[in-house]
Every structure is written in structure tokens, then in C-alpha cells.
Design an enzyme around this catalytic site. Structure first.
Site, PDB file in Angstrom:
ATOM      1  N   ASN A   1       0.827  -1.194   0.000  1.00 16.56           N
ATOM      2  CA  ASN A   1       0.000   0.000   0.000  1.00 16.56           C
ATOM      3  C   ASN A   1       0.872   1.258   0.000  1.00 16.56           C
ATOM      4  O   ASN A   1       2.061   1.187   0.289  1.00 16.56           O
ATOM      5  CB  ASN A   1      -0.914  -0.028   1.232  1.00 16.56           C
ATOM      6  CG  ASN A   1      -2.286   0.526   0.925  1.00 16.56           C
ATOM      7  OD1 ASN A   1      -2.409   1.496   0.190  1.00 16.56           O
ATOM      8  ND2 ASN A   1      -3.309  -0.081   1.480  1.00 16.56           N
ATOM      9  N   CYS A   2       0.229   2.371  -0.281  1.00 21.04           N
ATOM     10  CA  CYS A   2       0.887   3.679  -0.349  1.00 21.04           C
ATOM     11  C   CYS A   2       1.758   3.915   0.877  1.00 21.04           C
ATOM     12  O   CYS A   2       1.289   3.684   1.985  1.00 21.04           O
ATOM     13  CB  CYS A   2      -0.167   4.777  -0.444  1.00 21.04           C
ATOM     14  SG  CYS A   2       0.479   6.449  -0.317  1.00 21.04           S
ATOM     15  N   PRO A   3       2.981   4.397   0.756  1.00 19.10           N
ATOM     16  CA  PRO A   3       3.652   4.818  -0.468  1.00 19.10           C
ATOM     17  C   PRO A   3       4.587   3.767  -1.055  1.00 19.10           C
ATOM     18  O   PRO A   3       5.405   4.079  -1.903  1.00 19.10           O
ATOM     19  CB  PRO A   3       4.478   6.017   0.015  1.00 19.10           C
ATOM     20  CG  PRO A   3       4.932   5.609   1.387  1.00 19.10           C
ATOM     21  CD  PRO A   3       3.806   4.746   1.955  1.00 19.10           C
ATOM     22  N   LEU A   4       4.485   2.500  -0.578  1.00 16.06           N
ATOM     23  CA  LEU A   4       5.483   1.505  -0.977  1.00 16.06           C
ATOM     24  C   LEU A   4       5.609   1.272  -2.484  1.00 16.06           C
ATOM     25  O   LEU A   4       6.726   1.159  -2.991  1.00 16.06           O
ATOM     26  CB  LEU A   4       5.241   0.185  -0.232  1.00 16.06           C
ATOM     27  CG  LEU A   4       5.600   0.238   1.259  1.00 16.06           C
ATOM     28  CD1 LEU A   4       5.214  -1.063   1.949  1.00 16.06           C
ATOM     29  CD2 LEU A   4       7.079   0.512   1.466  1.00 16.06           C
TER      30      LEU A   4
END
Lengths: 171, 74
Positions: free
Chosen positions: B12-15
Site C-alpha cells: 500500500n501507499c507509499p510503498l
């Protein structure tokens, strides 16, 4: 890198939940070619501690936080227990640890990065970490309590970092 | 055909953005990277990332909840 590419964040919150936004925005900023500095002051210093396990979510005074189960049947996971549980119960010892554990479970389930992982990525991407020297002394910290690579300075250095930049956030 | 593929499924964000940045930084200009993501937010995010960094988003394909972004490194 030109000055207008600079970005700064002032990180002031030290609970587990609020530890995420500065590191998420900072790491994304550098990934998008910004030159990012985070100035950690007051309770934000917690985010720089070598041991982040003391960071907890506080269910008290966090009225808007949804409290949902990260596991169990779907109908159960949909229930927001936040408004249903009397605040007085959160004073029971261990309540903070339980809520923190539930949030960590929820985050893992949703593929959110772990706090330490996000912080390491910031450092790997050369986000500059500045710890406010005044509050380091005020709260009785030693420089050794913090991760490597932190610079110690005051508000004037923040202004030097912020000069010319066009993104400045207070968190 | 992509030169490199990055599977950011489940992240999930920001990965997805951070991993895309890392993958691109190891590649030479002109090479093609495919990023696979299950994060619905990455549709706008990868577009914004490419806008800001100058890398070229060649295509976005959605198939059964999976997104494949094809990016050319500048």
C-alpha cells in the site's frame, strides 16, 4: 538541485499513528526528486528513537479514530467500536498496547509499511533528519537515544533548510 | 517487452512508489519497467510520479484488480 525543489516537514506528534504521515510524505517526496528535510520537535522526537516500540496509539483523546477489528467475520470487521466503548475503559492498564497491536495488525493486513522500514527508506533516500536540540535537552534525551544520521540544531537551521522551498508542512 | 518487472502486489501507499523509484534508479535510461500493483491509489500516484520525475508512463492496464504500469526510464 535547485532551491525550489526543497521541501520541509515539522513533525510534532509522537504517538504511533501520527508517526506515519511525516515519513510517508517525506519518503514519497524524495522519490519524486524533492530534497526533503524533517525537523523533529517536542513529541515528534519520539519518531527518531532507536527503539520505536514505546510508540503507542492513544485511544484516549483520539475521538475520530475508527476502531475496527482486523480479523473475524466481515460483519464484525465493519463495526466501529470507537463510539461504543466508554472512554473510562481505556484507562485500564494495557489498553494502549492492545489498541496499538490491533492497529499494527490492521496495517500489516493492508500492506502498509512498518514504521522502522519507512524510516529506513527515508534515510536511504537521504531525507535529512534534524532533531530540535532545545527539546532534546528539555525532555532529557541523550543523542545516543536516536538513530544514526540525525543532526541536532535549532529553529534557525529549520529556516535555512526551508529557504527557497515551496512545500512546508506542519504535522 | 519490459526489461525489468517489479511486483508490488499487496503493498500500500507509499510503498509501490518507493519501490518503483528504487527499481528505476538501478536501470539505464531508455529501459522499460513494468510495475504490478494491487493498490487502486497507485493509478493516480504512478501518473503523478511520472509527471514529476519526467519518466514516461507508456501504459496502464487493469486486469482483475491488478494494475500493470509500463514506465520508460528517462
Amino acid at each position: 538541485m535547485s532551491d525550489d525543489n526543497k521541501m520541509t516537514i515539522i513533525a510534532t506528534k509522537g504517538t504511533f499513528d501520527w508517526a506515519f504521515p511525516p515519513f510517508i510524505i517525506a519518503s514519497t517526496g524524495v522519490a519524486m526528486d524533492k530534497e526533503v528535510t524533517i525537523f523533529f520537535t517536542f513529541y515528534g522526537l519520539n519518531l527518531l528513537l532507536k527503539d520505536t516500540s514505546k510508540l503507542k496509539v492513544s485511544p484516549i483523546g483520539n475521538p475520530a479514530m475508527p476502531m475496527k477489528m482486523p480479523f473475524g467475520p466481515k460483519w464484525l470487521q465493519k463495526i466501529d467500536f470507537g463510539p461504543k466503548i466508554p472512554n473510562v475503559l481505556w484507562n485500564i492498564p494495557g489498553a494502549e498496547s492492545l489498541v496499538t497491536w490491533l492497529m499494527q495488525k490492521t496495517m500489516a493486513k493492508h500492506g502498509v509499511a512498518k514504521l522502522d522500514e519507512l524510516r529506513s527508506m527515508c534515510q536511504e533516500f537521504d531525507v535529512k533528519f534534524i532533531a530540535c536540540e532545545m527539546t532534546v535537552e528539555l525532555f532529557g534525551y541523550d543523542r545516543e537515544d536516536f538513530v544514526d544520521g540525525v543532526e541536532f540544531a535549532g529553529a534557525a537551521m529549520y529556516f535555512d533548510e526551508a529557504a527557497g522551498g515551496d512545500h512546508h508542512l506542519y504535522m | 517487452m519490459a526489461d525489468e518487472t517489479l511486483d508490488a502486489s499487496g503493498l500500500n501507499c507509499p510503498l509501490p512508489i518507493l519501490k518503483t523509484k528504487k527499481a528505476l534508479s538501478k536501470m539505464d535510461a531508455g529501459k522499460i519497467l513494468d510495475v504490478i500493483s494491487t493498490d487502486a491509489g497507485s493509478v493516480k500516484d504512478i501518473e503523478a510520479f511520472c509527471n514529476q520525475t519526467g519518466n514516461k508512463l507508456i501504459s496502464t492496464v487493469e486486469e482483475g484488480g491488478k494494475y500493470v504500469f509500463t514506465i520508460e526510464k528517462v
